[in-house]
Design a protein around this motif. Sequence first.
Motif, PDB file in Angstrom:
ATOM      1  N   ILE A  20       0.842  -1.203   0.000  1.00 42.59           N
ATOM      2  CA  ILE A  20       0.000   0.000   0.000  1.00 42.59           C
ATOM      3  C   ILE A  20       0.877   1.253   0.000  1.00 42.59           C
ATOM      4  CG2 ILE A  20      -1.666   1.326   1.355  1.00 42.59           C
ATOM      5  CD1 ILE A  20      -2.816  -1.398   2.277  1.00 42.59           C
ATOM      6  N   PHE A  21       1.963   1.229   0.763  1.00 41.74           N
ATOM      7  CA  PHE A  21       2.884   2.364   0.806  1.00 41.74           C
ATOM      8  C   PHE A  21       3.503   2.619  -0.560  1.00 41.74           C
ATOM      9  CE2 PHE A  21       7.251   3.933   1.423  1.00 41.74           C
ATOM     10  CZ  PHE A  21       6.969   5.151   2.014  1.00 41.74           C
ATOM     11  N   VAL A  22       3.978   1.577  -1.219  1.00 45.56           N
ATOM     12  CA  VAL A  22       4.585   1.727  -2.548  1.00 45.56           C
ATOM     13  C   VAL A  22       3.550   2.251  -3.541  1.00 45.56           C
ATOM     14  CG1 VAL A  22       5.586   0.446  -4.485  1.00 45.56           C
ATOM     15  CG2 VAL A  22       6.415   0.048  -2.171  1.00 45.56           C
ATOM     16  N   ALA A  23       2.328   1.726  -3.478  1.00 46.01           N
ATOM     17  CA  ALA A  23       1.271   2.190  -4.381  1.00 46.01           C
ATOM     18  C   ALA A  23       0.948   3.662  -4.133  1.00 46.01           C
ATOM     19  CB  ALA A  23       0.017   1.338  -4.209  1.00 46.01           C
ATOM     20  N   GLY A  27       1.457   6.663  -6.752  1.00 45.47           N
ATOM     21  CA  GLY A  27       0.351   7.559  -7.050  1.00 45.47           C
ATOM     22  C   GLY A  27       0.711   9.015  -6.859  1.00 45.47           C
ATOM     23  N   ILE A  28       1.511   9.314  -5.840  1.00 42.92           N
ATOM     24  CA  ILE A  28       1.929  10.698  -5.617  1.00 42.92           C
ATOM     25  C   ILE A  28       2.852  11.162  -6.740  1.00 42.92           C
ATOM     26  CG2 ILE A  28       3.366  12.154  -4.121  1.00 42.92           C
ATOM     27  CD1 ILE A  28       2.113  10.642  -1.724  1.00 42.92           C
ATOM     28  N   LYS A  31       0.739  11.318 -10.134  1.00 41.10           N
ATOM     29  CA  LYS A  31      -0.258  12.380 -10.035  1.00 41.10           C
ATOM     30  C   LYS A  31      -1.555  12.108 -10.803  1.00 41.10           C
ATOM     31  CE  LYS A  31       3.021  16.020  -9.107  1.00 41.10           C
ATOM     32  NZ  LYS A  31       3.514  17.324  -9.415  1.00 41.10           N
ATOM     33  N   PRO A  32      -2.196  10.934 -10.614  1.00 45.96           N
ATOM     34  CA  PRO A  32      -3.511  10.756 -11.230  1.00 45.96           C
ATOM     35  C   PRO A  32      -4.556  11.615 -10.531  1.00 45.96           C
ATOM     36  CG  PRO A  32      -3.031   8.895  -9.818  1.00 45.96           C
ATOM     37  CD  PRO A  32      -1.794   9.757  -9.860  1.00 45.96           C
ATOM     38  N   LEU A  33      -4.306  11.934  -9.263  1.00 42.91           N
ATOM     39  CA  LEU A  33      -5.139  12.809  -8.439  1.00 42.91           C
ATOM     40  C   LEU A  33      -4.198  13.724  -7.663  1.00 42.91           C
ATOM     41  CD1 LEU A  33      -7.549  10.117  -6.923  1.00 42.91           C
ATOM     42  CD2 LEU A  33      -8.131  11.793  -8.665  1.00 42.91           C
ATOM     43  N   PRO A  34      -4.723  14.764  -7.038  1.00 42.96           N
ATOM     44  CA  PRO A  34      -3.856  15.585  -6.181  1.00 42.96           C
ATOM     45  C   PRO A  34      -3.240  14.747  -5.061  1.00 42.96           C
ATOM     46  CG  PRO A  34      -5.934  16.705  -6.575  1.00 42.96           C
ATOM     47  CD  PRO A  34      -6.063  15.329  -7.149  1.00 42.96           C
ATOM     48  N   MET A  35      -2.101  15.206  -4.552  1.00 48.56           N
ATOM     49  CA  MET A  35      -1.344  14.456  -3.551  1.00 48.56           C
ATOM     50  C   MET A  35      -2.177  14.133  -2.319  1.00 48.56           C
ATOM     51  SD  MET A  35       2.348  15.243  -1.755  1.00 48.56           S
ATOM     52  CE  MET A  35       1.918  16.861  -1.230  1.00 48.56           C
ATOM     53  N   GLY A  36      -2.987  15.061  -1.847  1.00 48.86           N
ATOM     54  CA  GLY A  36      -3.815  14.817  -0.669  1.00 48.86           C
ATOM     55  C   GLY A  36      -4.816  13.706  -0.896  1.00 48.86           C
ATOM     56  N   GLY A  42      -4.627   6.025   0.206  1.00 45.99           N
ATOM     57  CA  GLY A  42      -3.711   5.077   0.850  1.00 45.99           C
ATOM     58  C   GLY A  42      -4.150   4.755   2.265  1.00 45.99           C
ATOM     59  N   ILE A  43      -4.565   5.779   3.011  1.00 38.49           N
ATOM     60  CA  ILE A  43      -5.058   5.561   4.373  1.00 38.49           C
ATOM     61  C   ILE A  43      -6.326   4.727   4.343  1.00 38.49           C
ATOM     62  CG2 ILE A  43      -6.038   6.740   6.382  1.00 38.49           C
ATOM     63  CD1 ILE A  43      -4.101   9.054   5.731  1.00 38.49           C
TER      64      ILE A  43
END
Length: 121
Positions: A20-23, A27-28, A31-36, A42-43
């Motif tokens: 999950i961390f690597v994914a 993703g960050i 940038k498919p979505l904003p970082m937040g 992920g959470i």
Amino acid sequence: MWFVPAPDGVKQQAWHLLAIFVATIVGIVAKPLPMGAVALLGILATALTGTLTVQESLSGFGNNVIWLIVLAFFIARGFIKTGLGTRIAYLFVRAIGGRTLGLGYGMLATDLVLAPAIPGW
């Protein structure tokens, strides 16, 4: 990575958390979505998959230091968007920047006023 068996000595839960961390990091960077949004996904993934409990997933938000850092970046973003830092610098330069030495002192005064409110890059 999720479906690959965990190496010897590594618990399955830890291996899933690494996946999950690597994914999330991918993703960050992608940038498919904003970082937040990617971080929140992920959470959410850690809680929905049962890798961590909801309490464990959200425990990082209870840390005061993290909120201090977030607040500092919000303030910095506000300074950038409104141009407040630039306007304060212009005021100091106009007030004491008649000569080269005054210009240096004006920039120093600007840094002394703005530095406590703006995080370093």
